[in-house]
Design a protein around this motif. Structure first.
Motif, mmCIF file in Angstrom:
data_model
loop_
_atom_site.group_PDB
_atom_site.id
_atom_site.type_symbol
_atom_site.label_atom_id
_atom_site.label_comp_id
_atom_site.label_asym_id
_atom_site.label_seq_id
_atom_site.Cartn_x
_atom_site.Cartn_y
_atom_site.Cartn_z
ATOM 1 N N GLN A 167 -7.098 1.269 1.012
ATOM 2 C CA GLN A 167 -6.405 1.750 1.718
ATOM 3 C C GLN A 167 -6.636 1.442 3.267
ATOM 4 O OE1 GLN A 167 -6.498 6.273 1.247
ATOM 5 N NE2 GLN A 167 -4.690 6.423 0.502
ATOM 6 N N ASN A 194 -0.793 3.916 5.751
ATOM 7 C CA ASN A 194 -0.846 3.527 4.578
ATOM 8 C C ASN A 194 0.487 2.545 3.972
ATOM 9 O OD1 ASN A 194 -3.707 3.654 4.411
ATOM 10 N ND2 ASN A 194 -3.485 5.903 4.139
ATOM 11 N N SER A 231 -1.925 3.898 -3.693
ATOM 12 C CA SER A 231 -2.741 5.281 -2.920
ATOM 13 C C SER A 231 -4.366 5.274 -3.272
ATOM 14 C CB SER A 231 -2.136 6.487 -2.680
ATOM 15 O OG SER A 231 -2.472 7.076 -4.037
ATOM 16 N N HIS A 281 0.682 -0.561 0.333
ATOM 17 C CA HIS A 281 0.237 0.030 -0.237
ATOM 18 C C HIS A 281 0.585 1.488 0.387
ATOM 19 C CE1 HIS A 281 -4.437 -2.312 0.875
ATOM 20 N NE2 HIS A 281 -2.714 -3.335 1.883
#
Length: 388
Positions: A360, A378, A356, A313
């Motif tokens: 998320q 994240n 992104s 992520h």
């Protein structure tokens, strides 16, 4: 695994209250139906974001707008440890009558929702722990048959009979854990509808880690199974992050462990980007290498046929790209370290970068403003071990 989210679709719900016209409606014999009762239940602990309508505002607004008679839009509010059931009337009124001007109904409902939002913001658990089942039980007792309970909270219960700090590998098989809860300890939800909102979300940068997609899926399965076992007419889930503001509560809440690879060969773990990667980097830090070491040791002892998959992520940075390449590079860096630590190649499965824009952990640009504390959550790589 492809480059898309593997999370299952969750049920989306729309308020069903409204006006039902019978065949004789044109003759002035309308059969009208008021909205069913609505109760909002919150655990509101120190380990969870401050309660907010953010994820369920449309549902609650629909309930209020469907009011036909004074008091139809009443909402009950149940808070962990508070013996009182609070009430907030969302009915759009004009004097002693329900507002009939469609142009003004939304305006009046919005004003009433602001009052409810303020009450939620001040809610704070009065007892220690995260007593999800206890709050649900009280809310169901306060709700008449046919009504709906919206349970807002992380679902990371720490109070018996659903104590996830003692539940072992509940992420591995949430339905099996749910089946161990004695039916005598479950609330009676017969004839009532239950909606869960905010599952898995903890206070950003707090001691309790926010659940990633795999853990949120497990929480959905766990509470879905318990809800069905309670006899509910329906069990629904609203996805989405609650408001990220700090809680009003100061109660003591044990930590629920979300990394289980150290003790089980089927489960999940998260490589915390807060210590493993820089803001725009896929290079593992020494702390990241240290975090991977026990996971590698576990994977080396797993039996044949088990495979680890990785999902990278990235934080959303205004003006930057979608972060897919960066998140993939982070996943590959973790896999490279697993190889270096001796994990057999046949155990290593797919590496995917979601960037992104997809899957998320949290929204790190609330209201369009970049938040570094949320962005750290994240910058992670999630690992999931499953039977190949």
């Amino acid at each position: 695994m492809g480059g898309t989210s593997t999370r299952p679709a969750v049920a989306r719900i729309v308020a069903a209250a409204g006006v039902v016209l019978a065949a004789g409606a044109l003759a002035g014999c309308a059969d009208v139906r008021s909205p069913e009762a609505l109760t909002i239940a919150v655990t509101a602990t120190s380990a969870e974001p401050r309660p907010s309508l953010a994820a369920v505002e449309d549902l609650v607004a629909d309930h209020a707008a469907a009011s036909l008679l004074p008091g139809d839009g009443m909402v009950r509010l149940v808070v962990q440890g508070d013996p009182e059931v609070h009430e907030v009337d969302l009915t759009p009124m004009r004097g002693d009558d329900v507002e009939a001007d469609f142009a003004r109904i939304d305006e009046k409902v919005a004003e009433n929702l602001a009052v409810l939002e303020d009450d939620l913001a001040g809610a704070a658990a009065a007892t220690d722990g995260n007593d999800v089942l206890g709050v649900l039980d009280r809310a169901l007792e306060a709700t008449p048959e046919g009504g709906r309970v919206i349970l807002m909270g992380s679902g990371l219960s720490t109070v018996d009979p659903v104590d996830l700090t003692k539940a072992g590998a509940w992420i591995q098989d949430p339905e099996a854990f749910a089946a161990t809860v004695d039916a005598a300890n479950l609330p009676d939800a017969a004839g009532k509808h239950v909606t869960f909102a905010g599952l898995g979300y903890a206070v950003p940068a707090g001691p309790q880690r926010t659940a990633g997609p795999a853990s949120r899926d497990a929480l959905t399965a766990l509470w879905g199974a318990l809800c069905e076992a309670s006899g509910a007419a329906s069990c629904d889930f609203v996805d989405g992050q609650p408001a990220a503001s700090a809680p009003a509560a100061t109660n003591v809440v044990p930590i629920v462990e979300l990394d289980q690879l150290e003790t089980a060969c089927i489960g999940g773990a998260t490589i915390d980007g807060n210590v493993s990667f820089g803001g725009d980097s896929a290079e593992l830090t020494p702390a990241g290498v240290a975090a991977i070491a026990p996971i590698a040791q576990s994977l080396k002892t797993c039996t044949a046929g088990q495979v680890v998959h990785g999902v990278g992520h990235a934080a959303e940075v205004p003006g930057s790209d979608d972060g897919v390449e960066l998140s993939l590079a982070r996943c590959e860096a973790v896999f490279a370290e697993l190889r270096r630590a001796g994990v057999p190649e046949e155990v290593l499965g797919d590496c995917v970068g979601l960037g992104s824009r997809e899957g998320q952990i949290v929204d790190n640009t609330p209201d369009g403003v970049f938040d570094e504390a949320l962005a750290k959550l994240n910058r992670v790589v999630e690992l999931t071990v499953e039977q190949g």
